[in-house]
Every structure is written in C-alpha cells, then in structure tokens.
Design a protein around this motif. Structure first.
Motif, PDB file in Angstrom:
ATOM      1  N   ALA A 401      46.244  50.552  40.642  1.00 41.46           N
ATOM      2  CA  ALA A 401      46.854  49.334  39.969  1.00 41.46           C
ATOM      3  C   ALA A 401      45.860  48.208  39.783  1.00 41.46           C
ATOM      4  O   ALA A 401      45.054  48.106  40.921  1.00 41.46           O
ATOM      5  CB  ALA A 401      48.153  48.898  40.278  1.00 41.46           C
ATOM      6  N   ARG A 402      45.936  47.188  38.944  1.00 39.23           N
ATOM      7  CA  ARG A 402      45.357  46.027  38.995  1.00 39.23           C
ATOM      8  C   ARG A 402      45.540  44.965  40.032  1.00 39.23           C
ATOM      9  O   ARG A 402      45.133  44.419  40.703  1.00 39.23           O
ATOM     10  CB  ARG A 402      45.284  45.313  37.604  1.00 39.23           C
ATOM     11  N   SER A 403      47.153  45.291  40.363  1.00 40.40           N
ATOM     12  CA  SER A 403      47.956  44.386  41.119  1.00 40.40           C
ATOM     13  C   SER A 403      48.811  45.006  41.583  1.00 40.40           C
ATOM     14  O   SER A 403      49.527  45.852  41.019  1.00 40.40           O
ATOM     15  CB  SER A 403      48.072  42.875  40.646  1.00 40.40           C
ATOM     16  N   VAL A 404      49.256  44.768  42.764  1.00 47.51           N
ATOM     17  CA  VAL A 404      50.715  45.417  43.473  1.00 47.51           C
ATOM     18  C   VAL A 404      51.391  44.269  44.115  1.00 47.51           C
ATOM     19  O   VAL A 404      50.842  43.392  44.881  1.00 47.51           O
ATOM     20  CB  VAL A 404      50.347  46.691  44.561  1.00 47.51           C
ATOM     21  N   THR A 405      52.554  44.037  43.686  1.00 51.49           N
ATOM     22  CA  THR A 405      53.257  43.048  44.104  1.00 51.49           C
ATOM     23  C   THR A 405      54.564  43.797  45.024  1.00 51.49           C
ATOM     24  O   THR A 405      55.337  44.430  44.262  1.00 51.49           O
ATOM     25  CB  THR A 405      54.033  42.234  43.198  1.00 51.49           C
ATOM     26  N   ILE A 406      54.756  43.297  46.412  1.00 54.76           N
ATOM     27  CA  ILE A 406      55.733  43.750  46.910  1.00 54.76           C
ATOM     28  C   ILE A 406      57.041  42.710  47.019  1.00 54.76           C
ATOM     29  O   ILE A 406      56.801  41.589  47.560  1.00 54.76           O
ATOM     30  CB  ILE A 406      55.300  44.160  48.675  1.00 54.76           C
ATOM     31  N   LEU A 407      58.238  43.121  46.520  1.00 47.98           N
ATOM     32  CA  LEU A 407      59.339  41.950  46.446  1.00 47.98           C
ATOM     33  C   LEU A 407      60.141  42.549  47.518  1.00 47.98           C
ATOM     34  O   LEU A 407      60.545  43.686  47.836  1.00 47.98           O
ATOM     35  CB  LEU A 407      59.941  41.969  45.334  1.00 47.98           C
ATOM     36  N   VAL A 433      52.514  40.023  48.907  1.00 41.34           N
ATOM     37  CA  VAL A 433      54.049  40.150  49.221  1.00 41.34           C
ATOM     38  C   VAL A 433      54.758  38.650  48.752  1.00 41.34           C
ATOM     39  O   VAL A 433      54.153  37.556  49.054  1.00 41.34           O
ATOM     40  CB  VAL A 433      54.151  40.165  50.706  1.00 41.34           C
ATOM     41  N   GLN A 434      55.763  39.116  47.946  1.00 41.75           N
ATOM     42  CA  GLN A 434      56.751  37.842  47.700  1.00 41.75           C
ATOM     43  C   GLN A 434      57.962  37.923  48.143  1.00 41.75           C
ATOM     44  O   GLN A 434      58.729  38.791  47.947  1.00 41.75           O
ATOM     45  CB  GLN A 434      56.985  38.190  46.088  1.00 41.75           C
TER      46      GLN A 434
END
Length: 556
Positions: A401-407, A433-434
């Motif tokens: 992926a271009r970006s991975v955000t962990i919520l 990480v959000q």
C-alpha cells in the motif's frame, strides 16, 4: 549479467568485494531466477528503479554488510522505498561477521531487513540456503502469482463467493487462480464438464469442474465431511477447532496412540493462520507465516493418523452419560468420542455498520486477509485494532500500500501490542498510528472507497479515501452452541479447573486444570476464560491437555 528485462523474478546481489563468492552460491537459483550483481548502494538503487519501471519483480536483495558509498541502514531504507516487497538479506564476510553483527543485528527487531547471515565459506552451506529458500518461499506465497494453481475458479470478476473461497484456499496453503469464462483456459477446463454453466465453477488438479454455492462445498470436496466417519465407531478424541491449541492437541494426541479427529469451521490455523508473519514464536528466528505454521502442524498431525474435516461448524455437543460417548453434531454429520477438547478460539467482533458490512470482501475485511494485500498496491488502507494481529497485518500491507493507518481507541499501542512490533511500525515510514479514533461510517460504488473516522477527543468526523479496511477488533469466544453443563464466564469464555464454581466440584475436588465442568470434556487455548492470548501459550495448552485426556480415559 544481462541487464535486459526478464520475465523471471530477480535476485539482486549488492557485492562490492565478494561477488565471486555470492555468485557461486546463487548459481543454484539461476534456472528460476535472474541473478543480477551490483557493486555499490547507488548502482543497486538504479538497478531496482529500472526493474520497477520495466515491471520486473525482485524477490530477494542480498547485500554485503559493508558498502563503499553508504552505511548499510540508509542503503536498505532507500532500496526498500523503491521495492518494498523484496525480501532483504545482509550477508557478512567471515572476516568481520562478528564485528558487524553487533551493529547490524538490532536492525532485525525494527524490520530494517529480514536476515543477517554469515557468507558461505565453501560448497553446500545448507544452513545459509535454508534461510534463503525460506525467504523466497515467503515472497512467492505472498507477492508472486502462483506458477501452478492447485485449484482454479471459473468465474467473472467481482464475485463475493469467489473472494471467500480464494481466502479459504490461501489459508489452507493451496495456490489458486480465477479464470475468465470466455478464455481458452476456461474452455480447456470445461472440456469434460456436462453440467449447467452456473458460475462460479471449481476445478482442482486431478478432478473435473463442479458448481458450488458455499465455501463448505469446496472444503468438503477436498477434505470430506464428518459423516465420512464410520457411524459405528467411537473415536478416542475429537478436537473442536484447528487453531494452535487444537493442532497441538492433535499432534500430541495422535502421536500417543489416540484415535483423533479434528473439526474446524473455517480454515486450518484459526485466527493465527491469517497472520502474515509471526516473529516471536519459539524456534523460528526469521519468523513464519501463520498459514505455514498451521499447515506444518496439520501435516505433522496427519502423519500420526489425525483426520481433519474443515468447513463444518459444530452445532451442538451432547455430553455422554453413564459411560456413553460424547456426541459432537455438525451439519455434515456427527462424531462420537470418549473425550472432547474445545479449542475453537475466538471470533473477531463485528463493526456493525451496515454500509461497511455490505462491502465485506470488496475492500472491507475481517482479519488480516493476506491474499487481499496484492490488490492494494499504490492505495491507502486502514487497519483497525491494537493487538499483535493488527500490527502484523499493517507491516505486511505496508509492502504494497501507499500508506497504512492503524486506528485505535486508546491513545497509542503500548498497552496492547508487543514491543518488537511497535518498534518495527515506528521505523516503517509507510505506517502511521492514529490514536483515540474509531470508524463510524464508510461506503463506495461496488467496493470500498471511503470511511469516516471520528476523533474521540474532539468528536469530529473526518472523511478519508481508502481502498482497504482491515478490522481486527478484539474477539469473543463465539461458542453459544455449548450445553449449559459447560460453565462459561460473563463474556462467554469456557471455565476450567479451579475457575469452575465450587458447588460443581465432585467430592470437593476441582476438575483438572484444563477440564470443564463435564468430565471428559476439556478446553484449551483462547476459548478459555483465563488463557493468555498468544500462539505459543495456546500451543502449550494443546500439548498439556493430552496427558489429562489420557488420565481421564484411563479412569473411565
């Protein structure tokens, strides 16, 4: 070496000083890989950039530990940014292996590269090549399209059932492919098929095509149904669930002479089987995918005589009375057994947002869904969850992926995730990480295109365009089919041993440590109320329950 684009995947050797040694060692791979040599960090970066531009795949990047134009870590980071799916190895010359190990080995813990190896000093260094082939195998199963598909599904694109079946086959270690009904390959597969062309159709090597309407249809074709067991036979042990606990029970039970049957509702491995890479399991210093660990354990159990049936959820357990066997009921038939081990693990909690539930399989996934990662190259994805499974999923997705955000709902990951994963996530500039956030909505035209994320501190909702949403939301035991005789806690987890209320103890003596309130029925792994939710702990309980089963059978 030729610099023209190759249809073979590349192995790149960055060898400023010892190209002769590495080329000699990698000559055994040249029939199936295009082995290229570079002499510096800059030359390697140029080679990788050309490979990417030409559409060539790079399976493996091997570098010496000392480079003429760059420190090792910056070079690895730069190469990773060009081709993040390539596996990375540092091979140190024997003259300075120990010296460089002290500085470079810590990089393994943060995922800077995949293996630190001693450069071979002669022929047939199979320890070195075991590490190389393990990494190539991991790359081949998670990145490359299969060269030979064990199963082919004839169907138009965009079929939810096809996606579910392919996920099942991936978790079972069976490479698969989807074939367009109008293609020449489809006509070849259907040459001997005389049924209605009601797609999708399933074709397995050595068998003709057949129509299917569920994952269970495919599972029963391959692995059979519990009804295949002789109805007059009572087995010694039936294991419910084939996660790490159930697999360990099967291995130790069947190896010690118990006739053993395993019934699994989905694919072998349970939740652990979906993990792209487990790095802290004892004995696998380079890590192992959950699928490979599960399939090795399954093959080990089969070697000792265990029979497996997948795709069959248990609908009821009827405890035996007065010496009668216990009865395990499934829609595919019943199994009678002298002893039962419940190791069904846990199920991911559902998000409960209708718009997103409707897109499950089309960008929305419960669990890691390793097979879906290939389709997300260049897109933004979100992982919801703060446990180790979520961390492993994010690291794997970051290769594509271009970006991975962990919520996560908590402020950060420190309370719920292993330190080694947190450090690897912090190093990876694709992942962020959000904290204090949750998904509250989402949608898209035929597949996921956006989600709405709520900031729990400000209560503000922000729309985010994403192509993938991976939900690892914590887990519930999901064993409401158990009889009331088997005590469970307020969350539904099975109670064993001294956790069982004292008024149910026989003669004032508590049941054995892993035994339920019903004699002869045991529980192991994540389904137990006070278990440690780790793969190694579940495996340990699976092994530990077998002596208790033996003791019960000996006294019955």
């Amino acid at each position: 070496m030729s610099e023209t684009p190759s249809r073979l995947p590349l192995i790149v050797l960055c060898a400023p000083e010892n190209a002769d040694v590495l080329l000699e060692q990698f000559s055994r791979y040249q029939r199936e890989y295009d082995v290229r040599v570079s002499r510096s960090a800059e030359e390697t970066g140029d080679l990788l950039s050309r490979a990417r531009a030409d559409g060539d795949q790079v399976a493996l990047l091997v570098t010496e530990s000392r480079l003429p134009d760059s420190a090792t870590y910056p070079a690895l980071a730069a190469w990773r940014s060009i081709l993040p799916t390539a596996r990375r190895v540092v091979a140190a010359h024997w003259n300075y292996f120990m010296e460089d190990a002290e500085a470079l080995r810590p990089g393994l813990a943060t995922g800077k590269y995949d293996a630190f190896l001693l450069m071979p000093r002669g022929m047939r260094d199979e320890e070195f090549h075991t590490a190389i082939t393990e990494l190539l195998s991991d790359w081949g199963s998670t990145v490359a399209a299969p060269e030979v598909a064990a199963a082919e599904i004839i169907s138009p694109q965009g079929n939810r059932l096809v996606i579910q079946v392919r996920d099942f086959l991936d978790r079972m270690g069976m490479p698969s492919a989807v074939v367009d009904p109008d293609s020449a390959r489809a006509q070849e597969l259907l040459a001997d098929y005389d049924g209605p062309l009601d797609y999708p159709l399933f074709h397995r090597i050595g068998r003709g095509a057949f129509s299917f309407t569920s994952v269970r249809d495919v599972a029963s074709l391959i692995y059979g149904a519990p009804a295949d067991i002789d109805v007059d036979k009572v087995v010694d042990l039936v294991v419910l669930g084939a996660g790490p606990a159930g697999l360990a029970t099967a291995v130790y039970g069947s190896s010690e002479g118990l006739s053993t049957v395993v019934i699994e509702s989905e694919a072998i491995g349970g939740q652990a089987g979906t993990s792209s890479m487990i790095r802290n399991y004892l004995g696998f210093p380079r890590g192992i995918s959950g699928m490979r660990l599960s399939q090795r354990a399954r093959n080990q159990a089969i070697r000792f005589g265990t029979r497996f049936f997948t795709g069959w959820p248990v609908t009821a357990v009827e405890p035996g009375r007065d010496g009668a066997p216990h009865v395990v009921r499934t829609e595919g038939g019943d199994v009678r057994a002298r002893a039962v081990v419940i190791s069904t693990g846990v199920e991911y909690r559902r998000l409960g947002i209708t718009a997103l539930e409707d897109l499950v399989g089309f960008g929305v996934h419960y669990g890691a869904a390793v097979s879906a990662a290939r389709e997300l190259e260049g897109y933004d994805v979100v992982v919801v969850g703060g446990g180790n499974s979520a961390g492993q999923a994010a690291i794997h997705l970051a290769r594509f992926a271009r970006s991975v955000t962990i919520l996560v709902r908590r402020p950060d990951l420190s309370e719920t995730m292993s330190d080694y994963l947190i450090r690897e996530i912090e190093y990876n500039n694709v992942i962020r990480v959000q904290g204090c956030a949750q998904v509250v909505d989402g949608g898209g035209d035929e597949r996921l295109q956006w989600i709405s994320v709520r900031d729990l501190n400000t209560n503000q909702d922000i729309r985010k365009e994403v192509a993938g949403l991976f939900l690892l939301l914590g887990a519930d035991p999901g064993c409401g089919w158990l009889p009331e005789d088997i005590c469970r806690d307020e969350r539904g987890f099975v109670l064993t041993g001294r956790d069982i209320p004292k008024h149910l103890w026989v003669g004032g003596t508590p049941p054995a440590n892993l035994e339920t309130a019903v004699p002869g029925i045991f529980a192991a792994g994540d389904v137990r109320g006070d278990s440690m939710k780790r793969v190694a702990a579940a495996s340990g309980e699976g092994a530990s329950v077998v002596p208790l089963v033996h003791a019960y059978l000996g006294s019955a």
